[in-house]
Scaffold this active site. Sequence first.
Site, PDB file in Angstrom:
ATOM      1  N   ARG A 224      33.040  -1.124  14.657  1.00 21.13           N
ATOM      2  CA  ARG A 224      33.094   0.325  14.793  1.00 21.13           C
ATOM      3  C   ARG A 224      32.875   0.959  13.420  1.00 21.13           C
ATOM      4  O   ARG A 224      33.446   0.523  12.422  1.00 21.13           O
ATOM      5  CB  ARG A 224      34.441   0.783  15.369  1.00 21.13           C
ATOM      6  CG  ARG A 224      34.645   0.444  16.831  1.00 21.13           C
ATOM      7  CD  ARG A 224      33.728   1.244  17.731  1.00 21.13           C
ATOM      8  NE  ARG A 224      33.922   0.949  19.145  1.00 21.13           N
ATOM      9  CZ  ARG A 224      33.266   0.017  19.827  1.00 21.13           C
ATOM     10  NH1 ARG A 224      32.361  -0.731  19.195  1.00 21.13           N
ATOM     11  NH2 ARG A 224      33.495  -0.174  21.104  1.00 21.13           N
ATOM     12  N   GLU A 253      27.678   8.815  14.601  1.00 15.21           N
ATOM     13  CA  GLU A 253      26.422   8.307  15.140  1.00 15.21           C
ATOM     14  C   GLU A 253      25.800   9.387  16.022  1.00 15.21           C
ATOM     15  O   GLU A 253      26.516   9.985  16.821  1.00 15.21           O
ATOM     16  CB  GLU A 253      26.662   7.040  15.963  1.00 15.21           C
ATOM     17  CG  GLU A 253      27.103   5.860  15.132  1.00 15.21           C
ATOM     18  CD  GLU A 253      27.305   4.589  15.937  1.00 15.21           C
ATOM     19  OE1 GLU A 253      27.070   4.618  17.172  1.00 15.21           O
ATOM     20  OE2 GLU A 253      27.684   3.565  15.351  1.00 15.21           O
ATOM     21  N   HIS A 272      22.884   0.954  15.918  1.00 16.81           N
ATOM     22  CA  HIS A 272      23.790   0.533  16.995  1.00 16.81           C
ATOM     23  C   HIS A 272      23.012  -0.124  18.143  1.00 16.81           C
ATOM     24  O   HIS A 272      23.124   0.276  19.302  1.00 16.81           O
ATOM     25  CB  HIS A 272      24.597   1.726  17.512  1.00 16.81           C
ATOM     26  CG  HIS A 272      25.915   1.293  18.119  1.00 16.81           C
ATOM     27  ND1 HIS A 272      27.032   2.105  18.138  1.00 16.81           N
ATOM     28  CD2 HIS A 272      26.301   0.134  18.736  1.00 16.81           C
ATOM     29  CE1 HIS A 272      28.035   1.480  18.731  1.00 16.81           C
ATOM     30  NE2 HIS A 272      27.611   0.274  19.108  1.00 16.81           N
TER      31      HIS A 272
END
Length: 309
Positions: A224, A253, A272
Amino acid sequence: MLKVLCVLPVKDSHKQLLSKAACGKCEFIYNEHPSSLDGADIVIGNVPAAMLKGSKVQLLQLNSAGYEAYTAEGVSPKDMHLCNARGAYGLTVGEHMLALTFALVRKLELYRDKQNAKDWSDCGSVSSVEGATIAVLGMGDIGGEYARKVKALGAKCVIGLRRSNALKPEYLDEQYTMENLEKVLPRADIVASVLPGGPATSKLFNQERFALMKQGAYFINCGRGSSVDQDALEKALRSGHLAAAALDVTSPEPLPKDSKLWDIPNLFITPHVAGNFFLQETFERIINIAAFNLDALLNGKALKNEIVH
């Protein structure tokens, strides 16, 4: 007859598998972008947490390993079974972490910059996974897959850190709880984190902990983004204390275009993409977990990956 809402991009083969698990006891609704739960008793796939308030959902089968948004106070019905997709992502994220590891130790991020600049010169000495001490933070399915791979590739010492005590798997040389992090960091040539989000891991990697790491060590985060103080990481990289780092996750993000992280030469960033459904096998595993839990719920059996909330 129970109503099942599936919000995943399933194919006919997946529908057949879910239908077989239901044994004619369920009505299925397939809608990837629902505006409501439409009275569903069972939901397969991540829906906005707000949709669950006041619902009659008996089972929420997530397509993610993360579940924090659904365990917040007052979000999910108290008697709802909540299950995540633990076990689906180890293969894809573990391989992505391995790819990032080799990219860093071989300075591939720098060579990509040289290619773009049409610069035929070298970047100097490199490192190796073989003979390295590698610390893996988070020893679930993903961390375990990565640790097993680097051990098989010749890492001298693979150290696992986890939240609670558990039997040490054979591919780990040493295993500790997270209370021992500051003792492990100075020993590691490579630190790879797949820690979950939450208050316990918020900015866990700060200026003090980066300073504890070896001069010339490498840092990888596929857990994370909230676990990293990004300003501290920037300083550790620009000062040369860390040789390089790789991030598949950031906070926030998407990473804002004006973030200083974009311009750090020895930082490798992927958006990601370690998990998700980019590898088809990941999606197949998620559907298999969902089918198992659908059958388990309907037949009074123990559910897989159930989260207490």
